[in-house]
Design a protein around this motif. Structure first.
Motif, PDB file in Angstrom:
ATOM      1  N   PHE A   1      25.474  42.061  35.849  1.00 27.94           N
ATOM      2  CA  PHE A   1      26.239  41.907  37.085  1.00 27.94           C
ATOM      3  C   PHE A   1      27.627  42.514  36.923  1.00 27.94           C
ATOM      4  N   GLU A   2      27.997  43.365  37.854  1.00 32.26           N
ATOM      5  CA  GLU A   2      29.326  43.967  37.838  1.00 32.26           C
ATOM      6  C   GLU A   2      30.027  43.623  39.141  1.00 32.26           C
ATOM      7  N   LYS A   3      31.262  43.120  39.034  1.00 34.54           N
ATOM      8  CA  LYS A   3      32.040  42.818  40.226  1.00 34.54           C
ATOM      9  C   LYS A   3      32.591  44.106  40.802  1.00 34.54           C
ATOM     10  N   HIS A   4      32.625  44.175  42.125  1.00 36.79           N
ATOM     11  CA  HIS A   4      33.191  45.332  42.814  1.00 36.79           C
ATOM     12  C   HIS A   4      34.243  44.837  43.797  1.00 36.79           C
ATOM     13  N   TYR A   5      35.442  45.378  43.691  1.00 35.02           N
ATOM     14  CA  TYR A   5      36.534  45.019  44.595  1.00 35.02           C
ATOM     15  C   TYR A   5      36.948  46.252  45.376  1.00 35.02           C
ATOM     16  N   ASP A   6      36.935  46.163  46.712  1.00 35.83           N
ATOM     17  CA  ASP A   6      37.458  47.270  47.512  1.00 35.83           C
ATOM     18  C   ASP A   6      38.961  47.361  47.281  1.00 35.83           C
ATOM     19  N   LEU A   7      39.696  46.333  47.610  1.00 31.15           N
ATOM     20  CA  LEU A   7      41.127  46.213  47.329  1.00 31.15           C
ATOM     21  C   LEU A   7      41.553  44.825  47.761  1.00 31.15           C
ATOM     22  N   SER A   8      42.081  44.048  46.838  1.00 36.34           N
ATOM     23  CA  SER A   8      42.604  42.739  47.192  1.00 36.34           C
ATOM     24  C   SER A   8      43.750  42.380  46.254  1.00 36.34           C
TER      25      SER A   8
ATOM     26  N   GLU B   1      41.066  53.680  42.277  1.00 38.75           N
ATOM     27  CA  GLU B   1      42.503  53.941  42.112  1.00 38.75           C
ATOM     28  C   GLU B   1      43.270  53.333  43.270  1.00 38.75           C
ATOM     29  N   TRP B   2      44.513  52.886  43.012  1.00 41.86           N
ATOM     30  CA  TRP B   2      45.349  52.281  44.041  1.00 41.86           C
ATOM     31  C   TRP B   2      46.807  52.678  43.837  1.00 41.86           C
TER      32      TRP B   2
ATOM     33  N   LYS C   1      44.353  52.016  38.212  1.00 41.38           N
ATOM     34  CA  LYS C   1      42.923  52.144  38.458  1.00 41.38           C
ATOM     35  C   LYS C   1      42.271  50.866  37.960  1.00 41.38           C
ATOM     36  N   GLY C   2      41.510  50.237  38.836  1.00 44.23           N
ATOM     37  CA  GLY C   2      40.901  48.970  38.478  1.00 44.23           C
ATOM     38  C   GLY C   2      41.891  47.829  38.656  1.00 44.23           C
ATOM     39  N   THR C   3      41.599  46.723  38.018  1.00 44.99           N
ATOM     40  CA  THR C   3      42.468  45.557  38.103  1.00 44.99           C
ATOM     41  C   THR C   3      43.792  45.863  37.411  1.00 44.99           C
ATOM     42  N   GLY C   4      44.900  45.469  38.052  1.00 42.17           N
ATOM     43  CA  GLY C   4      46.204  45.756  37.479  1.00 42.17           C
ATOM     44  C   GLY C   4      47.282  44.849  38.045  1.00 42.17           C
ATOM     45  N   VAL C   5      48.524  45.161  37.677  1.00 37.79           N
ATOM     46  CA  VAL C   5      49.667  44.350  38.094  1.00 37.79           C
ATOM     47  C   VAL C   5      50.785  45.259  38.578  1.00 37.79           C
ATOM     48  N   VAL C   6      51.332  44.930  39.755  1.00 37.64           N
ATOM     49  CA  VAL C   6      52.559  45.570  40.238  1.00 37.64           C
ATOM     50  C   VAL C   6      53.674  44.600  39.864  1.00 37.64           C
ATOM     51  N   ARG C   7      54.621  45.063  39.061  1.00 38.46           N
ATOM     52  CA  ARG C   7      55.747  44.208  38.661  1.00 38.46           C
ATOM     53  C   ARG C   7      56.925  44.536  39.571  1.00 38.46           C
TER      54      ARG C   7
ATOM     55  N   LEU D   1      49.782  48.263  49.661  1.00 34.26           N
ATOM     56  CA  LEU D   1      48.859  48.754  48.631  1.00 34.26           C
ATOM     57  C   LEU D   1      47.753  49.525  49.324  1.00 34.26           C
ATOM     58  N   ARG D   2      47.378  50.673  48.740  1.00 32.71           N
ATOM     59  CA  ARG D   2      46.345  51.513  49.328  1.00 32.71           C
ATOM     60  C   ARG D   2      45.338  51.946  48.266  1.00 32.71           C
TER      61      ARG D   2
END
Length: 128
Positions: free
Chosen positions: A29-36, A60-61, A82-88, A105-106
């Motif tokens: 199982f792989e999780k897929h996130y459009d953008l959240s 990418e975002w 790209k992928g899960t990340g953090v905006v500081r 965020l886009r």
């Protein structure tokens, strides 16, 4: 009776082997996130600091503010990923008035807006 026990044991072994074979054929199982994001609104205290906005995306975002503001900025090299990340995000003390900005965020056709407001230190206001 001896033969019946052998057959039962063989049936059990066959059942276990079959279950293992089926389990090994399943696709992981792989999780897929459009953008959240972890939150669409932040209310900051009047004292300056840094805080994270967690981004969940399979592609990418990018992140940017909707207006230019001299009191808040995105820490270098955290405005895209790209992928899960953090905006500081870092911001300064506020002794004047309520401040507000939107972090946009886009990722492809997807957009998330995060409202960020900062309280002010009302003890520094002058009464006229």
């Amino acid at each position: 009776m001896f033969l019946s026990n052998i057959v039962k044991n063989m049936m059990r072994i066959l059942a276990v082997v079959s279950a293992l074979a089926l389990a090994s054929c399943q696709k992981p199982f792989e999780k897929h996130y459009d953008l959240s994001v972890d939150s669409n609104a932040y209310v900051l205290p009047y004292t300056g600091d840094t805080f994270p906005v967690y981004v969940y995306c399979s592609g990418e975002w990018t992140a940017e503010f909707d207006v230019e503001a001299d009191w808040i900025r995105i820490v270098d090299d955290t405005d895209s990923g790209k992928g899960t990340g953090v905006v500081r995000i870092t911001y300064r003390d506020n002794d004047d008035a309520l401040r507000e900005v939107n972090l946009i965020l886009r990722s492809g056709e997807f957009t998330q807006t995060v409202n960020i407001s900062q309280k002010y230190n009302s003890t520094h206001l002058e009464i006229q």
